[in-house]
Design a protein around this motif. Structure first.
Motif: not given
Length: 63
Positions: A8-9, A12-13, A17
């Motif tokens: 997920q991170k 997100q970069k 989302i």
């Protein structure tokens, strides 16, 4: 990258989302976005494979 949260991170970069009420749909969309990032050469092959492995493991745990 070792956890679903790490995937997920990573997304997100790139400003991605993803959340659906049904987790199967969330996982499918995350998989599609990872493919698009890989095809655009924004993530390397090893990162792509590791992220897909984590998503597939999560799918298997939900069965």
């Amino acid at each position: 990258m070792n956890t679903f949260y790490d995937v997920q991170k990573l997304l997100q970069k790139f400003g991605i989302i993803i959340y659906f009420k049904d987790e199967k749909n969330t996982l499918a969309m995350m998989d599609e976005e990872l493919k698009a990032l890989h095809d655009a050469m924004l993530i390397d092959h090893q990162t792509f494979i590791q992220a897909r492995l984590i998503i597939n493991q999560r799918r298997m745990n939900k069965l």
